[in-house]
Design a protein around this motif. Structure first.
Motif, PDB file in Angstrom:
ATOM      1  N   PHE A 165       0.865  -1.188   0.000  1.00  0.00           N
ATOM      2  CA  PHE A 165       0.000   0.000   0.000  1.00  0.00           C
ATOM      3  C   PHE A 165       0.891   1.222   0.000  1.00  0.00           C
ATOM      4  O   PHE A 165       1.932   1.250   0.651  1.00  0.00           O
ATOM      5  CB  PHE A 165      -0.913   0.037   1.234  1.00  0.00           C
ATOM      6  CG  PHE A 165      -1.764   1.282   1.291  1.00  0.00           C
ATOM      7  CD1 PHE A 165      -2.972   1.337   0.617  1.00  0.00           C
ATOM      8  CD2 PHE A 165      -1.330   2.403   1.986  1.00  0.00           C
ATOM      9  CE1 PHE A 165      -3.745   2.501   0.645  1.00  0.00           C
ATOM     10  CE2 PHE A 165      -2.098   3.572   2.012  1.00  0.00           C
ATOM     11  CZ  PHE A 165      -3.307   3.605   1.339  1.00  0.00           C
ATOM     12  N   TYR A 166       0.424   2.243  -0.705  1.00  0.00           N
ATOM     13  CA  TYR A 166       1.207   3.467  -0.789  1.00  0.00           C
ATOM     14  C   TYR A 166       0.218   4.621  -0.890  1.00  0.00           C
ATOM     15  O   TYR A 166      -0.569   4.681  -1.841  1.00  0.00           O
ATOM     16  CB  TYR A 166       2.124   3.375  -2.005  1.00  0.00           C
ATOM     17  CG  TYR A 166       2.677   4.668  -2.550  1.00  0.00           C
ATOM     18  CD1 TYR A 166       3.054   5.699  -1.706  1.00  0.00           C
ATOM     19  CD2 TYR A 166       2.844   4.842  -3.914  1.00  0.00           C
ATOM     20  CE1 TYR A 166       3.567   6.868  -2.212  1.00  0.00           C
ATOM     21  CE2 TYR A 166       3.359   6.004  -4.436  1.00  0.00           C
ATOM     22  CZ  TYR A 166       3.723   7.014  -3.573  1.00  0.00           C
ATOM     23  OH  TYR A 166       4.226   8.164  -4.082  1.00  0.00           O
ATOM     24  N   GLY A 167       0.178   5.480   0.103  1.00  0.00           N
ATOM     25  CA  GLY A 167      -0.741   6.609   0.053  1.00  0.00           C
ATOM     26  C   GLY A 167      -0.949   7.215   1.425  1.00  0.00           C
ATOM     27  O   GLY A 167      -0.301   6.837   2.396  1.00  0.00           O
ATOM     28  N   PRO A 168      -1.893   8.186   1.519  1.00  0.00           N
ATOM     29  CA  PRO A 168      -2.141   8.833   2.804  1.00  0.00           C
ATOM     30  C   PRO A 168      -2.669   7.825   3.831  1.00  0.00           C
ATOM     31  O   PRO A 168      -3.440   6.923   3.482  1.00  0.00           O
ATOM     32  CB  PRO A 168      -3.223   9.872   2.475  1.00  0.00           C
ATOM     33  CG  PRO A 168      -3.150  10.055   1.009  1.00  0.00           C
ATOM     34  CD  PRO A 168      -2.687   8.754   0.438  1.00  0.00           C
ATOM     35  N   LEU A 169      -2.265   8.025   5.067  1.00  0.00           N
ATOM     36  CA  LEU A 169      -2.699   7.133   6.136  1.00  0.00           C
ATOM     37  C   LEU A 169      -4.230   7.148   6.236  1.00  0.00           C
ATOM     38  O   LEU A 169      -4.872   6.132   6.491  1.00  0.00           O
ATOM     39  CB  LEU A 169      -2.074   7.602   7.453  1.00  0.00           C
ATOM     40  CG  LEU A 169      -2.205   6.679   8.642  1.00  0.00           C
ATOM     41  CD1 LEU A 169      -1.601   5.325   8.353  1.00  0.00           C
ATOM     42  CD2 LEU A 169      -1.538   7.296   9.858  1.00  0.00           C
ATOM     43  N   GLU A 170      -4.786   8.326   6.002  1.00  0.00           N
ATOM     44  CA  GLU A 170      -6.242   8.469   6.083  1.00  0.00           C
ATOM     45  C   GLU A 170      -6.936   7.550   5.077  1.00  0.00           C
ATOM     46  O   GLU A 170      -7.985   6.971   5.352  1.00  0.00           O
ATOM     47  CB  GLU A 170      -6.609   9.942   5.840  1.00  0.00           C
ATOM     48  CG  GLU A 170      -7.997  10.324   6.272  1.00  0.00           C
ATOM     49  CD  GLU A 170      -8.372   9.784   7.654  1.00  0.00           C
ATOM     50  OE1 GLU A 170      -7.547   9.818   8.572  1.00  0.00           O
ATOM     51  OE2 GLU A 170      -9.522   9.303   7.789  1.00  0.00           O
ATOM     52  N   GLN A 171      -6.318   7.413   3.920  1.00  0.00           N
ATOM     53  CA  GLN A 171      -6.909   6.548   2.890  1.00  0.00           C
ATOM     54  C   GLN A 171      -6.853   5.081   3.316  1.00  0.00           C
ATOM     55  O   GLN A 171      -7.777   4.312   3.041  1.00  0.00           O
ATOM     56  CB  GLN A 171      -6.144   6.740   1.587  1.00  0.00           C
ATOM     57  CG  GLN A 171      -6.862   6.128   0.403  1.00  0.00           C
ATOM     58  CD  GLN A 171      -6.171   6.514  -0.880  1.00  0.00           C
ATOM     59  OE1 GLN A 171      -5.511   7.548  -0.963  1.00  0.00           O
ATOM     60  NE2 GLN A 171      -6.309   5.692  -1.893  1.00  0.00           N
TER      61      GLN A 171
END
Ligand SMILES: Nc1ncnc2c1ncn2[C@@H]1O[C@H](COP(=O)(O)OP(=O)(O)OP(=O)(O)O)[C@@H](O)[C@H]1O
Length: 318
Positions: free
Chosen positions: A213-219
């Motif tokens: 996974f790679y992206g904002p923690l919120e996502q």
């Protein structure tokens, strides 16, 4: 010399040690102004990736750049990137201040900078004590001070919370977040999501050398569908009422409650009221990031290697 962007870019990075594929086709970017967590269980390939980024290991394939350049082309790397890769081999008989002055001389910054960073990391009162008597947490702070000597635009820290007590972790969090808010780039690795959860803005989660996974923690948080756990007076009546309203994701739990996905608690309560069903208890399940992290990375030590899907895009699942 370099583009000064502060951007870390890892593209299709691969490293093989003989038969061991430590890092496999890894891609992600880290932008200035945020703290990025580089996460994965022990042996996932974090340190190898950071070592390639810092020019200490030659990639088998792909690229890792800072400011658009590989590390060895940065010119004055000590002033661009500050890095801590492991609890460093400090000379035990040397004081913290002397240790920093040696490093300051090596990268061409004045002694005054050593005194400044020692205060920044909260070691001012221990500056003239021998490092041999330092706790692991104090050594972590000294390592961070060393990385800060060149006032770097990019900070790369391998497991910086390791050995810190809760107060130290809270201090590190505030420090890294304010460093990032100054427009710097901060990349920190950890094998525990919970340890850095409150510090990082975005995450790169790897397992067996690959991006999961790679992206904002919120996502990541939002990707886990919330469930409403409800204890009704009549399970069948409530389930029937919900299904009649188009809610299909209903599951009966072993403890006799219903778990309803995709709706909020208010909607479930309204359905119960309309169906004449009493509610004895209702709650929205908290998102359990740690469990999700474990699910994402738990395949690593399986006795076989399931064929993983290739990494596709930022903010998505691999
Ligand atoms: N120099 C090396 N020679 C052979 N294999 C290596 C070497 N360095 C790392 N590896 C292997 O590559 C894999 C990834 O190791 P790496 O240290 O990068 O993982 P990590 O995520 O940093 O783990 P940890 O949190 O335990 O440090 C492991 O299987 C490790 O044994």
């Amino acid at each position: 010399m370099h583009d000064g962007s502060g951007l870390i870019a890892v593209q299709n990075l691969t490293k093989q040690f003989g038969p061991v594929v430590a890092v496999q086709n890894l891609s992600f970017t880290v932008s200035p102004g945020s703290v990025t967590g580089f996460l994965g269980p022990n042996g996932a390939g974090k340190t190898t990736t950071l070592r390639m980024l810092l020019g200490l290991v030659r990639p088998t394939g792909g690229t890792a750049t800072i400011n658009g350049r590989p590390f060895h082309q940065l010119g004055q790397p000590g002033r661009v990137v500050g890095a801590v890769l492991e609890a460093q081999g400090f000379h035990p008989a040397r004081s913290a201040r002397d240790h920093l002055r040696v490093y300051a001389a090596a990268i061409g910054v004045p002694d005054a900078q050593a005194d400044q960073v020692i205060g920044l990391v909260g070691l001012g009162s221990a500056a003239d004590r021998k490092v041999g008597g330092f706790s692991l947490g104090m050594k972590q702070r000294l390592a961070l001070a060393t990385a800060l000597l060149g006032d770097p635009q990019v900070l790369v820290l391998d497991e910086p919370a390791n050995g810190l007590d809760p107060e130290g972790i809270a201090w590190l969090r505030t420090f890294l977040q304010s460093y990032a808010r100054m427009g710097r780039t901060v990349l920190i690795s950890s094998h525990l999501l919970a340890e850095v959860e409150q510090t990082v803005d975005q995450v790169v989660i790897i397992s067996r050398g690959q991006t999961m996974f790679y992206g904002p923690l919120e996502q990541l948080r939002q990707s886990q569908q919330k469930r409403v756990l409800v204890q009704p007076s009549d399970i069948n009546a409530l389930a029937t009422a919900l299904r009649a309203e188009g809610v299909q994701a209903i599951e009966q739990l072993p403890d006799g409650r219903l778990a309803v996905s995709g709706v909020d608690s208010r909607r479930v309560a309204d359905s119960a009221l309309k169906a004449g069903v009493s509610i004895y208890g209702i709650q929205e399940e908290q998102v359990d990031l740690e469990r999700l992290f474990f699910q994402l990375t738990s395949g690593q030590y399986a006795g076989y290697a399931p064929a993983p899907a290739p990494f596709k895009q930022q903010g998505g699942w691999a």
